[in-house]
Every structure is written in C-alpha cells, then in structure tokens.
Motif scaffolding. Structure first.
Motif, PDB file in Angstrom:
ATOM      1  N   LYS A  68       0.823  -1.216   0.000  1.00 52.90           N
ATOM      2  CA  LYS A  68       0.000   0.000   0.000  1.00 52.90           C
ATOM      3  C   LYS A  68       0.859   1.269   0.000  1.00 52.90           C
ATOM      4  CE  LYS A  68      -1.999   2.235   3.536  1.00 52.90           C
ATOM      5  NZ  LYS A  68      -1.986   3.653   3.145  1.00 52.90           N
ATOM      6  N   PRO A  69       0.567   2.175  -0.922  1.00 48.10           N
ATOM      7  CA  PRO A  69       1.282   3.458  -0.891  1.00 48.10           C
ATOM      8  C   PRO A  69       0.620   4.422   0.098  1.00 48.10           C
ATOM      9  CG  PRO A  69      -0.167   3.370  -2.800  1.00 48.10           C
ATOM     10  CD  PRO A  69      -0.321   2.059  -2.081  1.00 48.10           C
ATOM     11  N   LYS A  70       1.332   5.480   0.445  1.00 46.90           N
ATOM     12  CA  LYS A  70       0.738   6.531   1.277  1.00 46.90           C
ATOM     13  C   LYS A  70      -0.448   7.138   0.535  1.00 46.90           C
ATOM     14  CE  LYS A  70       4.926   8.092   3.622  1.00 46.90           C
ATOM     15  NZ  LYS A  70       5.868   9.226   3.792  1.00 46.90           N
ATOM     16  N   GLY A  71      -1.438   7.601   1.295  1.00 51.41           N
ATOM     17  CA  GLY A  71      -2.572   8.298   0.689  1.00 51.41           C
ATOM     18  C   GLY A  71      -3.762   7.418   0.384  1.00 51.41           C
ATOM     19  N   ILE A  72      -3.607   6.095   0.506  1.00 51.78           N
ATOM     20  CA  ILE A  72      -4.727   5.169   0.279  1.00 51.78           C
ATOM     21  C   ILE A  72      -5.336   4.803   1.633  1.00 51.78           C
ATOM     22  CG2 ILE A  72      -5.408   2.894  -0.601  1.00 51.78           C
ATOM     23  CD1 ILE A  72      -4.690   4.988  -2.753  1.00 51.78           C
ATOM     24  N   THR A  73      -6.674   4.857   1.714  1.00 54.88           N
ATOM     25  CA  THR A  73      -7.385   4.597   2.958  1.00 54.88           C
ATOM     26  C   THR A  73      -7.907   3.163   2.983  1.00 54.88           C
ATOM     27  OG1 THR A  73      -8.103   6.904   2.905  1.00 54.88           O
ATOM     28  CG2 THR A  73      -9.190   5.467   4.492  1.00 54.88           C
ATOM     29  N   CYS A  74      -7.661   2.461   4.078  1.00 59.15           N
ATOM     30  CA  CYS A  74      -8.088   1.061   4.207  1.00 59.15           C
ATOM     31  C   CYS A  74      -9.560   0.989   4.601  1.00 59.15           C
ATOM     32  CB  CYS A  74      -7.217   0.325   5.207  1.00 59.15           C
ATOM     33  SG  CYS A  74      -5.524   0.150   4.652  1.00 59.15           S
ATOM     34  N   THR A  75     -10.420   1.364   3.690  1.00 59.16           N
ATOM     35  CA  THR A  75     -11.856   1.329   3.922  1.00 59.16           C
ATOM     36  C   THR A  75     -12.548   0.731   2.706  1.00 59.16           C
ATOM     37  OG1 THR A  75     -13.830   2.669   4.377  1.00 59.16           O
ATOM     38  CG2 THR A  75     -12.149   3.678   3.012  1.00 59.16           C
ATOM     39  N   ASN A  83     -10.246   5.249  -1.297  1.00 61.65           N
ATOM     40  CA  ASN A  83     -10.458   3.910  -0.724  1.00 61.65           C
ATOM     41  C   ASN A  83      -9.634   2.830  -1.432  1.00 61.65           C
ATOM     42  OD1 ASN A  83     -12.287   1.992  -2.511  1.00 61.65           O
ATOM     43  ND2 ASN A  83     -13.068   4.077  -2.806  1.00 61.65           N
ATOM     44  N   ILE A  84      -9.256   1.826  -0.638  1.00 66.69           N
ATOM     45  CA  ILE A  84      -8.355   0.763  -1.100  1.00 66.69           C
ATOM     46  C   ILE A  84      -9.015  -0.149  -2.138  1.00 66.69           C
ATOM     47  CG2 ILE A  84      -8.980  -0.897   0.725  1.00 66.69           C
ATOM     48  CD1 ILE A  84      -5.934  -1.530   0.943  1.00 66.69           C
ATOM     49  N   ILE A  85     -10.345  -0.256  -2.100  1.00 62.61           N
ATOM     50  CA  ILE A  85     -11.060  -1.147  -3.024  1.00 62.61           C
ATOM     51  C   ILE A  85     -10.957  -0.627  -4.463  1.00 62.61           C
ATOM     52  CG2 ILE A  85     -13.266  -2.242  -3.565  1.00 62.61           C
ATOM     53  CD1 ILE A  85     -11.930  -3.084  -0.856  1.00 62.61           C
ATOM     54  N   ASP A  86     -11.229   0.677  -4.642  1.00 67.18           N
ATOM     55  CA  ASP A  86     -11.092   1.257  -5.983  1.00 67.18           C
ATOM     56  C   ASP A  86      -9.637   1.239  -6.434  1.00 67.18           C
ATOM     57  OD1 ASP A  86     -13.769   1.710  -6.377  1.00 67.18           O
ATOM     58  OD2 ASP A  86     -13.726   3.811  -5.753  1.00 67.18           O
ATOM     59  N   TYR A  87      -8.721   1.403  -5.481  1.00 74.90           N
ATOM     60  CA  TYR A  87      -7.293   1.421  -5.842  1.00 74.90           C
ATOM     61  C   TYR A  87      -6.865   0.074  -6.425  1.00 74.90           C
ATOM     62  CZ  TYR A  87      -2.253   1.817  -5.631  1.00 74.90           C
ATOM     63  OH  TYR A  87      -0.931   1.822  -5.977  1.00 74.90           O
ATOM     64  N   VAL A  88      -7.243  -1.017  -5.764  1.00 76.11           N
ATOM     65  CA  VAL A  88      -6.884  -2.357  -6.264  1.00 76.11           C
ATOM     66  C   VAL A  88      -7.681  -2.680  -7.529  1.00 76.11           C
ATOM     67  CG1 VAL A  88      -6.928  -4.828  -5.732  1.00 76.11           C
ATOM     68  CG2 VAL A  88      -6.193  -3.189  -3.996  1.00 76.11           C
ATOM     69  N   ASN A  89      -8.963  -2.245  -7.543  1.00 77.92           N
ATOM     70  CA  ASN A  89      -9.819  -2.386  -8.732  1.00 77.92           C
ATOM     71  C   ASN A  89      -9.944  -3.843  -9.185  1.00 77.92           C
ATOM     72  OD1 ASN A  89     -11.522  -1.394 -10.719  1.00 77.92           O
ATOM     73  ND2 ASN A  89      -9.853  -1.104 -12.186  1.00 77.92           N
ATOM     74  N   THR A 206       6.350 -11.300   3.348  1.00 79.00           N
ATOM     75  CA  THR A 206       7.085 -10.036   3.330  1.00 79.00           C
ATOM     76  C   THR A 206       6.797  -9.269   2.038  1.00 79.00           C
ATOM     77  OG1 THR A 206       9.043 -10.889   2.186  1.00 79.00           O
ATOM     78  CG2 THR A 206       8.962 -11.190   4.585  1.00 79.00           C
ATOM     79  N   LEU A 207       7.436  -8.106   1.913  1.00 73.51           N
ATOM     80  CA  LEU A 207       7.259  -7.287   0.710  1.00 73.51           C
ATOM     81  C   LEU A 207       8.197  -7.710  -0.427  1.00 73.51           C
ATOM     82  CD1 LEU A 207       6.924  -3.720   2.262  1.00 73.51           C
ATOM     83  CD2 LEU A 207       5.151  -4.986   1.046  1.00 73.51           C
ATOM     84  N   LYS A 208       8.881  -8.815  -0.248  1.00 71.31           N
ATOM     85  CA  LYS A 208       9.838  -9.284  -1.261  1.00 71.31           C
ATOM     86  C   LYS A 208       9.193  -9.313  -2.653  1.00 71.31           C
ATOM     87  CE  LYS A 208      12.970 -13.193  -2.090  1.00 71.31           C
ATOM     88  NZ  LYS A 208      12.456 -13.803  -3.309  1.00 71.31           N
ATOM     89  N   ASP A 209       9.872  -8.682  -3.604  1.00 77.81           N
ATOM     90  CA  ASP A 209       9.430  -8.661  -5.015  1.00 77.81           C
ATOM     91  C   ASP A 209       8.056  -8.016  -5.214  1.00 77.81           C
ATOM     92  OD1 ASP A 209      11.780 -10.052  -5.661  1.00 77.81           O
ATOM     93  OD2 ASP A 209      10.818 -11.998  -5.356  1.00 77.81           O
ATOM     94  N   LEU A 210       7.651  -7.143  -4.291  1.00 79.16           N
ATOM     95  CA  LEU A 210       6.372  -6.457  -4.430  1.00 79.16           C
ATOM     96  C   LEU A 210       6.629  -4.949  -4.354  1.00 79.16           C
ATOM     97  CD1 LEU A 210       3.335  -7.004  -4.778  1.00 79.16           C
ATOM     98  CD2 LEU A 210       3.117  -6.969  -2.288  1.00 79.16           C
ATOM     99  N   PRO A 211       6.746  -4.284  -5.528  1.00 84.17           N
ATOM    100  CA  PRO A 211       7.075  -2.852  -5.544  1.00 84.17           C
ATOM    101  C   PRO A 211       5.960  -2.007  -4.914  1.00 84.17           C
ATOM    102  CG  PRO A 211       7.346  -3.856  -7.724  1.00 84.17           C
ATOM    103  CD  PRO A 211       6.608  -4.842  -6.872  1.00 84.17           C
ATOM    104  N   PRO A 212       6.285  -0.814  -4.436  1.00 80.08           N
ATOM    105  CA  PRO A 212       5.275   0.070  -3.848  1.00 80.08           C
ATOM    106  C   PRO A 212       4.106   0.301  -4.805  1.00 80.08           C
ATOM    107  CG  PRO A 212       7.466   0.936  -3.453  1.00 80.08           C
ATOM    108  CD  PRO A 212       7.629  -0.225  -4.383  1.00 80.08           C
ATOM    109  N   GLY A 213       2.894   0.189  -4.290  1.00 76.35           N
ATOM    110  CA  GLY A 213       1.701   0.443  -5.088  1.00 76.35           C
ATOM    111  C   GLY A 213       1.214  -0.750  -5.896  1.00 76.35           C
ATOM    112  N   LYS A 214       1.959  -1.843  -5.887  1.00 76.46           N
ATOM    113  CA  LYS A 214       1.579  -3.027  -6.675  1.00 76.46           C
ATOM    114  C   LYS A 214       0.974  -4.110  -5.776  1.00 76.46           C
ATOM    115  CE  LYS A 214       3.269  -1.312 -10.468  1.00 76.46           C
ATOM    116  NZ  LYS A 214       2.349  -0.824 -11.522  1.00 76.46           N
ATOM    117  N   TRP A 215       0.184  -5.011  -6.396  1.00 68.38           N
ATOM    118  CA  TRP A 215      -0.382  -6.134  -5.658  1.00 68.38           C
ATOM    119  C   TRP A 215      -0.210  -7.409  -6.460  1.00 68.38           C
ATOM    120  CZ3 TRP A 215      -4.375  -8.931  -7.871  1.00 68.38           C
ATOM    121  CH2 TRP A 215      -5.153  -8.301  -8.857  1.00 68.38           C
TER     122      TRP A 215
END
Length: 247
Positions: A68-75, A83-89, A206-215
């Motif tokens: 999760k990047p800064k600025g995204i809300t876990c709602t 909201n995190i739902i629209d972010y992941v889409n 862990t965050l291994k191989d998971l860049p910021p903002g990616k899922w």
C-alpha cells in the motif's frame, strides 16, 4: 445447513463477520424478508438479503498482498475517493484484513474469505507484524528500552515487543497486537512523532518482489502457510476486542 447469520454472510465473501454484524445492527439484513437479529441462524433454503439484494455464494477464494502506498485509505466505503477497493480495482468483491493508516505504507492483505479475516484479526493469536519506522528526533537507548517493555496508550500498557534501532532516526518493531494506531501512539507518548511507517511483514509474508503500489495473488504455498498458522485460531468471536491487525 444451520449456521449463524454473520458467518453465512462472511462465507459468501460479501464482508467479514465483524462488518456483517454492523449490517445486522443497522437493520439492513433480512432472512426470508424478516429483519435479521444478531444470533439468528440460517437454514437450508433461507433467502438472505442485504439492502434488498440476495447474497450469492462466492465462486473462488481470493487472497491478495498489496504494498500500500501513502494516501490510500483502508476502507470499503466507496464514497471515500482514496479507498483501497477502488485502488486495487479487482473484479470480485474483496475487503482488507485489518488496516494501515492513510499516511502509512507497506504490506496489507485483501480477500473475500471472511473466515480467515476473523481468525487473523482475533486478539491473542500472536501473529507477528513487522514495521520500519522513522521519527522526528534521534532514537535513544531509553526510547528503545521503553518501547520494548511497554508504553501506556489508550488506558493500557502495550505488550512487550521486539524493537531494534536501525539508524539515528529509524527503528524496526515487531508487534503481536494491533491497537488502533499503536506505533504512532506509542511514539507520541514518548514525545516522538512518526514521519514514515512501513509494514514489511505479516506472519511469514514479506514485501519481497512487491514494488510500492503493486499487488499480487498469494501463491498456493503462501495460502497453505497462512492457513496452517491460523489453524489454532478459534472460529468464535470471543475476545475479539479492539485488537486486530492495525498498525
């Protein structure tokens, strides 16, 4: 089939049991057109609706890891533009397990499996969460010792935990509890302000191989490992207080 209404709702992948209880309290759930109450049971053939829409059984269980990047809300509130739902889409209805503060970043899980949410969030399950934190003042030995032994926040002392200094203003901390905004409150109680907070690990992931903002989706091995770790967790909601997987 004879299961509690909140478990029935979470099993469909609509939301977690805790959120299902909120829908029930708000009078938005019906069983065979009768408003449901907490503790009601669902039998084979019953029609359960939320806001007048029948619930459908989920097709596939989805487990996602997001950096999760800064600025995204876990709602799950879609009125919140960040909201995190629209972010992941994602095409399926999913929801986050626990939360990270809007200004925090790092690893968070999303799923449509209400049962595993309940198990992971249960207080006392001792599931480790690891964070790297930077603060506004130099980290002292006294600060590290106090953080390790327990800080009084929200009327209680935090549990003993691992804390290690990593730089002049940076430390690593491993929590097994999840009081609301715990790390930020602990630092504030000692006169420090958190400048950056990143969760780098949840249990074995862990965050291994998971860049910021990616899922990415969990691997089969990761799903098996998480399920093994929570196998001893009670399926009931006894003791499910304010603790969970907050930061």
């Amino acid at each position: 089939m004879d299961i509690s209404i909140n478990k029935y709702i979470s099993d469909t992948g609509f939301c977690s049991r805790r959120e299902a209880d909120k829908y029930i309290e708000q009078g938005r759930v019906t069983i065979n057109d009768n408003i449901a109450l907490k503790g009601n049971r669902v039998q084979e053939g019953d029609v359960v609706e939320v806001d007048g829409e029948p619930l459908k059984k989920k097709k596939n269980t989805i487990y996602i890891a997001l950096n999760k990047p800064k600025g995204i809300t876990c709602t799950t509130d879609l009125k919140d533009k960040s909201n995190i739902i629209d972010y992941v889409n994602h095409s399926s209805r999913i929801f986050p397990i626990g939360r990270l503060d809007k200004l925090s970043e790092g690893l968070i899980f999303l799923t449509n499996d209400g049962d595993i949410v309940n198990k992971i969030l249960r207080a006392g399950n001792q599931h480790e969460k690891e964070y790297v934190v930077t603060v506004d003042k130099p980290v002292t030995l006294e600060f590290v010792k106090t953080m390790r032994s327990g800080v009084r926040i929200l009327g209680v002392y935090t549990k003993k935990c691992f804390v290690q200094q990593e730089g002049s203003h940076r430390f690593r901390i491993i929590l097994t509890q999840g009081l609301n905004r715990q790390i930020r409150r602990m630092c504030e109680a000692l006169g420090y302000k958190v400048e950056t907070l990143k969760r780098t690990r949840i249990m074995s992931m862990t965050l291994k191989d998971l860049p910021p903002g990616k899922w990415r989706y969990f691997t089969k091995d990761e799903i098996a490992a998480i399920n093994t770790m929570v196998a001893g967790s009670s399926k009931t909601e006894k003791g499910q207080g304010s603790e969970g997987m907050d930061e």
